[in-house]
Design an enzyme around this catalytic site. Structure first.
Site, PDB file in Angstrom:
ATOM      1  N   ASN A 136       2.270  44.988  62.024  1.00 56.80           N
ATOM      2  CA  ASN A 136       2.675  45.414  63.370  1.00 56.80           C
ATOM      3  C   ASN A 136       1.687  44.856  64.396  1.00 56.80           C
ATOM      4  O   ASN A 136       0.716  44.201  64.035  1.00 56.80           O
ATOM      5  CB  ASN A 136       2.755  46.947  63.442  1.00 56.80           C
ATOM      6  CG  ASN A 136       1.453  47.578  63.038  1.00 56.80           C
ATOM      7  OD1 ASN A 136       0.441  47.426  63.703  1.00 56.80           O
ATOM      8  ND2 ASN A 136       1.450  48.281  61.900  1.00 56.80           N
ATOM      9  N   ASP A 168       4.866  52.600  57.686  1.00 56.66           N
ATOM     10  CA  ASP A 168       5.541  53.723  57.031  1.00 56.66           C
ATOM     11  C   ASP A 168       6.117  53.311  55.677  1.00 56.66           C
ATOM     12  O   ASP A 168       6.265  54.135  54.790  1.00 56.66           O
ATOM     13  CB  ASP A 168       6.653  54.258  57.938  1.00 56.66           C
ATOM     14  CG  ASP A 168       6.072  54.952  59.162  1.00 56.66           C
ATOM     15  OD1 ASP A 168       4.994  55.578  59.015  1.00 56.66           O
ATOM     16  OD2 ASP A 168       6.649  54.852  60.254  1.00 56.66           O
ATOM     17  N   LYS A 225       5.508  32.808  45.484  1.00 52.88           N
ATOM     18  CA  LYS A 225       6.184  32.639  46.773  1.00 52.88           C
ATOM     19  C   LYS A 225       7.703  32.683  46.562  1.00 52.88           C
ATOM     20  O   LYS A 225       8.225  31.969  45.697  1.00 52.88           O
ATOM     21  CB  LYS A 225       5.768  31.299  47.390  1.00 52.88           C
ATOM     22  CG  LYS A 225       6.369  31.089  48.754  1.00 52.88           C
ATOM     23  CD  LYS A 225       5.979  29.763  49.346  1.00 52.88           C
ATOM     24  CE  LYS A 225       6.813  29.517  50.585  1.00 52.88           C
ATOM     25  NZ  LYS A 225       6.718  28.156  51.054  1.00 52.88           N
ATOM     26  N   PHE A 249      -3.316  59.657  65.926  1.00 50.55           N
ATOM     27  CA  PHE A 249      -2.769  58.964  67.092  1.00 50.55           C
ATOM     28  C   PHE A 249      -1.260  58.948  66.963  1.00 50.55           C
ATOM     29  O   PHE A 249      -0.745  58.934  65.851  1.00 50.55           O
ATOM     30  CB  PHE A 249      -3.276  57.514  67.139  1.00 50.55           C
ATOM     31  CG  PHE A 249      -4.525  57.362  67.963  1.00 50.55           C
ATOM     32  CD1 PHE A 249      -5.734  57.869  67.501  1.00 50.55           C
ATOM     33  CD2 PHE A 249      -4.507  56.729  69.201  1.00 50.55           C
ATOM     34  CE1 PHE A 249      -6.887  57.747  68.252  1.00 50.55           C
ATOM     35  CE2 PHE A 249      -5.656  56.602  69.962  1.00 50.55           C
ATOM     36  CZ  PHE A 249      -6.847  57.108  69.484  1.00 50.55           C
TER      37      PHE A 249
HETATM   38  O1  C5P Z   1       4.118  59.354  61.923  1.00 55.03           O
HETATM   39  P1  C5P Z   1       3.405  58.393  62.789  1.00 55.03           P
HETATM   40  O2  C5P Z   1       3.299  57.029  62.173  1.00 55.03           O
HETATM   41  O3  C5P Z   1       3.910  58.316  64.184  1.00 55.03           O
HETATM   42  O4  C5P Z   1       1.927  58.998  62.906  1.00 55.03           O
HETATM   43  C1  C5P Z   1       0.878  58.299  63.472  1.00 55.03           C
HETATM   44  C2  C5P Z   1      -0.426  58.834  62.957  1.00 55.03           C
HETATM   45  O5  C5P Z   1      -0.366  59.033  61.549  1.00 55.03           O
HETATM   46  C3  C5P Z   1      -1.559  57.847  63.182  1.00 55.03           C
HETATM   47  O6  C5P Z   1      -2.751  58.578  63.352  1.00 55.03           O
HETATM   48  C4  C5P Z   1      -1.553  57.040  61.899  1.00 55.03           C
HETATM   49  O7  C5P Z   1      -2.833  56.474  61.665  1.00 55.03           O
HETATM   50  C5  C5P Z   1      -1.176  58.076  60.870  1.00 55.03           C
HETATM   51  N1  C5P Z   1      -0.363  57.591  59.739  1.00 55.03           N
HETATM   52  C6  C5P Z   1      -0.810  57.778  58.474  1.00 55.03           C
HETATM   53  N2  C5P Z   1      -0.049  57.375  57.401  1.00 55.03           N
HETATM   54  C7  C5P Z   1       1.139  56.800  57.590  1.00 55.03           C
HETATM   55  C8  C5P Z   1       1.634  56.630  58.880  1.00 55.03           C
HETATM   56  C9  C5P Z   1       0.871  57.025  59.941  1.00 55.03           C
HETATM   57  O8  C5P Z   1      -1.900  58.289  58.298  1.00 55.03           O
HETATM   58  N3  C5P Z   1       1.839  56.418  56.548  1.00 55.03           N
END
Ligand code: C5P
Length: 390
Positions: free
Chosen positions: A208, A274, A284, A319
């Protein structure tokens, strides 16, 4: 605001030296005691008399004009609360990085043990010179704050990066540097930053746009507040604290697990993917005959949620980056994740957030409290977040 503070302003021989007159005036207006040290070349661009009038102090240039038993370079270094060198030429920067002390300014820099801020200004080819770049890297790694030059028309006629950053920026950095409390002394702060990288095959990945800048700013503010800092990041950085380089969400989770028990504050500023690819191809992937390709993804663990479930004494800060309904979504998220604070970012705006130097956030706490931080540089926001949460 700056009363009882002594600011040592170092000026070197660059055309931008005239801009420092305005900076000195602002320091004085806000109550600071300003001491000015110039390299001999700086006096080709500004006069001693101007600087003397503005700072209401003697202006120092030559070494060995000793009036007291202590040499000037030691007493000036001891007396100041902060040192700012602006404009800093390639020559002076390189000498300081190497520990060379061949004039009063470089001798003071060599003896200086408190916070130092350097604002370089030079021709763009000099700024891009590998030797200068390496010396900047060395200084940064030693904890010197470098206020990067800006791009634009240069006095030498070139167009490029090398113009002294704004006087406002230098002023803010000095105020920030002076006002750091040591409130995090004895505390261990673990911060994550950057977007995770989820491999598809040996040459491709899913990631990202996170630049990691907010996490870097938090790490450097925490360090300046006296904390033991561990930065777990997907980005390349050299800094005066422990850095754990990771790639994927699973790597990040493992690194966090190792640091978690002994930490006092955990800040999850990283943009964690996610989902990850279910089966990473060891070779590859070849272009097939089909017009479509489907990658099967599996959910990554929610690292933040997992840490909140097992926390003992830690203060945990998450965050959340939202492109719509910022506060609504953030309120839902702080409850779902179970963290102590959530820093909400509006990523629909292109003047703040991802990749930008600035940010504007809302701090939510688990009891329903909310605090909006006005738009400011990420380092100012970082400082305000740490002041607000601990
Ligand atoms: O659910 P979302 O991605 O919006 O949440 C953001 C927060 O959760 C951020 O602090 C990010 O570092 C953390 N996060 C996490 N594990 C994930 C996704 C997001 O710890 N798989």
């Amino acid at each position: 605001m700056l009363s009882n503070k002594t600011i040592l302003v170092g000026i070197t021989g660059g055309i931008a030296a005239y801009k420092i007159c305005e900076l000195i005036r602002r320091f004085k207006k806000n109550g600071a005691n300003v001491k000015v040290v110039c390299t001999p070349n700086a006096l080709n661009f500004v006069t001693k008399l101007t600087l003397q009038n503005l700072s209401q102090n003697e202006v120092y240039v030559e070494e060995f004009e000793v009036k007291e038993w202590k040499p000037e370079h030691i007493s000036l270094a001891d007396e100041a609360d902060i040192m700012v060198i602006a404009p800093a030429t390639a020559n002076t920067i390189s000498k300081i990085a190497c520990g060379i002390a061949d004039n009063l300014l470089t001798s003071i820099a060599c003896a200086f043990r408190k916070k130092m801020i350097i604002a370089p200004a030079m021709n763009c080819n000099m700024w891009n010179n590998p030797g200068v770049k390496e010396n900047i890297r060395v200084l940064k790694a030693r904890g010197v704050e470098i206020l990067e030059p800006e791009s634009g028309f240069l006095a030498c006629g070139y167009m490029g990066k090398g113009r002294l950053c704004g006087v406002d920026k230098i002023y803010d950095a000095v105020c920030e540097g002076l006002n750091y409390s040591q409130k995090l002394k004895g505390k261990k702060v673990v911060i994550t930053s950057g977007g995770t990288i989820e491999d598809i095959d040996p040459v491709r990945y899913i990631s990202n746009y996170s630049s990691g800048k907010m996490g870097f700013a938090l790490a450097s503010s925490a360090k300046q507040m006296g904390a033991e800092v561990v930065l777990i990041t997907t980005k390349e950085i050299e800094a005066p604290y422990k850095i754990v380089k990771v790639k994927s969400a699973l790597d990040m989770q493992k690194a966090l697990d190792e640091e978690f028990d002994s930490s006092d504050i955990v800040i999850m500023a990283a943009a964690v993917a996610d989902y990850r690819v279910k089966e990473v191809s060891p070779q590859k992937m070849k272009k097939g005959v089909n017009e479509e390709l489907t990658l099967e993804l599996v959910k990554n663990p929610d690292i933040l949620k997992g840490l909140c479930e097992k926390k003992t004494h830690q203060c945990i800060i998450g965050f959340c980056a939202e492109s719509e309904n910022l506060i609504e979504n953030a309120k839902e998220k702080i409850t779902k994740k179970g963290c102590d604070y959530l820093i909400a970012n509006d990523i629909s705006r292109n003047d703040i957030g991802f990749g930008s130097e600035d940010n504007e956030v809302v701090i939510l706490d688990k009891n329903g409290g909310m605090k909006r931080l006005e738009k400011a540089s990420k380092s100012v926001i970082a400082c305000q977040i740490l002041e607000a949460v601990y």
